[in-house]
Design a protein around this motif. Structure first.
Motif, short mmCIF file in Angstrom:
data_model
loop_
_atom_site.label_atom_id
_atom_site.label_comp_id
_atom_site.label_asym_id
_atom_site.label_seq_id
_atom_site.Cartn_x
_atom_site.Cartn_y
_atom_site.Cartn_z
N ASN A 126 0.82 -1.20 0.00
CA ASN A 126 0.00 0.00 0.00
C ASN A 126 0.86 1.26 0.00
N PHE A 127 1.96 1.22 0.76
CA PHE A 127 2.88 2.37 0.77
C PHE A 127 3.43 2.63 -0.63
N PHE A 128 3.88 1.58 -1.31
CA PHE A 128 4.43 1.75 -2.65
C PHE A 128 3.35 2.22 -3.63
N TYR A 129 2.12 1.75 -3.44
CA TYR A 129 1.03 2.20 -4.30
C TYR A 129 0.82 3.70 -4.12
N GLN A 130 0.88 4.16 -2.88
CA GLN A 130 0.74 5.60 -2.61
C GLN A 130 1.86 6.39 -3.25
N GLN A 131 3.03 5.79 -3.35
CA GLN A 131 4.17 6.44 -3.98
C GLN A 131 4.13 6.30 -5.50
N ALA A 132 3.09 5.67 -6.02
CA ALA A 132 2.93 5.42 -7.45
C ALA A 132 4.03 4.52 -8.00
N ASP A 133 4.63 3.71 -7.12
CA ASP A 133 5.63 2.73 -7.56
C ASP A 133 4.92 1.38 -7.61
N TYR A 134 4.21 1.14 -8.70
CA TYR A 134 3.33 -0.02 -8.79
C TYR A 134 4.08 -1.33 -8.94
N VAL A 135 5.29 -1.28 -9.48
CA VAL A 135 6.09 -2.50 -9.59
C VAL A 135 6.45 -3.04 -8.21
N LEU A 136 6.93 -2.15 -7.33
CA LEU A 136 7.27 -2.59 -5.98
C LEU A 136 6.02 -2.94 -5.18
N ALA A 137 4.91 -2.26 -5.47
CA ALA A 137 3.65 -2.62 -4.81
C ALA A 137 3.27 -4.05 -5.16
N ILE A 138 3.37 -4.40 -6.42
CA ILE A 138 3.06 -5.77 -6.86
C ILE A 138 3.98 -6.76 -6.17
#
Length: 408
Positions: free
Chosen positions: A223-235
């Motif tokens: 969720n943190f990475f999603y908020q940072q718009a870093d969707y690769v790390l979010a996945i």
């Protein structure tokens, strides 16, 4: 739901899971609006729509050298810390640098990915203001549980080594920063000492509560990475959480624990689909939505996202019934209404284009021409009366030929 303390904001280097606790104001801001199908699954409430977040900025500027006189005096680095040639350019880009302040016990004592490491940490801004201090931060190395700057550099530390790390915002909190103490695009200086490294616990031996807490930590990091718009790390984080949940176990779980694990799994899959959709990975997002619907056929978010995925692929005929199904479950939802109306219009436009194409293929490009007129113009449109008469004459001729042949 049980939680280990790591939060969706998850980037703070000095807390377990590197995140600050969300404020009551942030909790109150959870959406119940038309955009609630764009947000991530949270433990009880939902976060704000993040669809408009800009991607992480690739800051190309070179980092200014740290104020080494101040750093050396505060951290006891002495003259060794003032030698700029001792800085290691970790990634070769100048955006992440490491310098040894106190040597460790040798390269063979460096930790390995997958191990649980404990470090002492101090984090400061470029102006020297302290933003984090943790005497014993523990995390899984290589899982992106903490700031990337920390995760990358701790792999290079020897046991007992103290190092200074200077990192661009790209490997810390990016363009979003961390309210209220870390502004957007802020570089950080980290002083890190490696205290211990041990193998991570065997997933098969985790209790139900431990497995739930671990999976939630990974999900919240996503969720943190999603908020940072870093969707690769979010996945990546959501995948790790799903692997934890799906791992075999030698421990019996209670029905409540099983239900809670399933709840975390559904949240991870929904969030995974949201991230995959952001990256236009439509087939993967469709698979994630279908996995949710296998467990919960009436999951509105999964239905909505599946409809969006199919629409992105141009499959309006398949997407519309799915959105109608979601609308039946929540008739007052404005987001579904808007998306469904948009798809119905696109489907109608698609059918008009196909109809025009078929007309051209049949030799009638006019959209207003009547079907009857089109048929009349075809070369094989022969009046049936004429056809019947011609057939009768042909049969009569055959019969006459037979009679003449018989007489002869």
């Amino acid at each position: 739901m049980a939680s280990s303390g790591e939060e969706p904001r998850g980037g703070s280097p000095g807390r377990a899971g590197t995140g600050t606790e969300p404020s009551p104001a942030a909790d109150a801001a959870q959406l119940d609006t038309a955009e609630d199908f764009e947000v991530l699954e949270e433990e009880e409430e939902e976060e704000e729509d993040l669809s408009e977040l800009p991607p992480l900025e690739d800051v190309g500027r070179a980092l200014a050298p740290p104020r080494e006189d101040a750093q050396a005096s505060e951290q006891g680095g002495g003259e060794a810390a003032e030698d700029p040639q001792e800085w290691l350019d970790v990634l070769g880009s100048g955006l992440l640098k490491k310098k040894t302040l106190v040597p460790g016990q040798g390269v063979d004592t460096r930790p390995h990915k997958g191990q649980d490491v404990t470090v002492r940490l101090k984090a400061t801004l470029e102006d020297g203001s302290m933003v984090e201090e943790n005497p014993a931060l523990t995390f899984t190395l290589g899982d992106c549980d903490v700031l990337q700057a920390l995760d990358l550099c701790v792999q290079l530390l020897e046991m007992g080594e103290t190092a200074l790390i200077v990192s661009d915002a790209k490997y810390c909190y990016g363009a979003q920063g961390r309210s209220p103490d870390i502004p957007p695009n802020a570089a950080l200086t980290l002083e890190v000492e490696l205290l211990s490294a041990r193998d991570a616990p065997d997933l098969e031996l985790l209790s139900g509560k431990e497995k739930i807490e671990l999976a939630n930590r990974k999900r919240e990091r996503g969720n943190f990475f999603y908020q940072q718009a870093d969707y690769v790390l979010a996945i990546n984080s959501y995948d790790i959480a799903l692997k934890v949940i799906g791992s075999s176990s030698k421990v019996n779980f209670s029905p409540d624990e099983e239900a809670e694990l399933l709840d975390v799994k559904v949240k991870c899959l929904n969030n995974l689909a949201a991230s995959q959709l952001k990256l236009d990975h439509y087939e993967a997002a469709l698979k994630s939505c279908n996995l949710v619907l296998e467990h919960q056929p009436g999951n509105i978010k999964a239905l909505f996202r599946k409809g969006k995925v199919l629409a992105q692929q141009g499959e309006y005929r398949e997407a519309i019934p799915i959105l109608k199904e979601a609308l039946k479950l929540e008739p007052s939802n404005k987001t579904i209404h808007a998306e469904l109306s948009k798809l119905v219009k696109k489907h109608a436009d698609q059918k008009n284009v196909e109809t025009e194409m078929y007309r051209k293929m049949l030799g009638n490009p006019s959209a207003g021409g009547a079907p009857g007129k089109c048929k009349d113009k075809l070369p094989w449109s022969i009046p049936w009366k004429w056809l019947f008469g011609a057939t009768a004459i042909a049969l009569g001729g055959v019969a006459l030929s037979v009679v003449i042949a018989a007489r002869n």
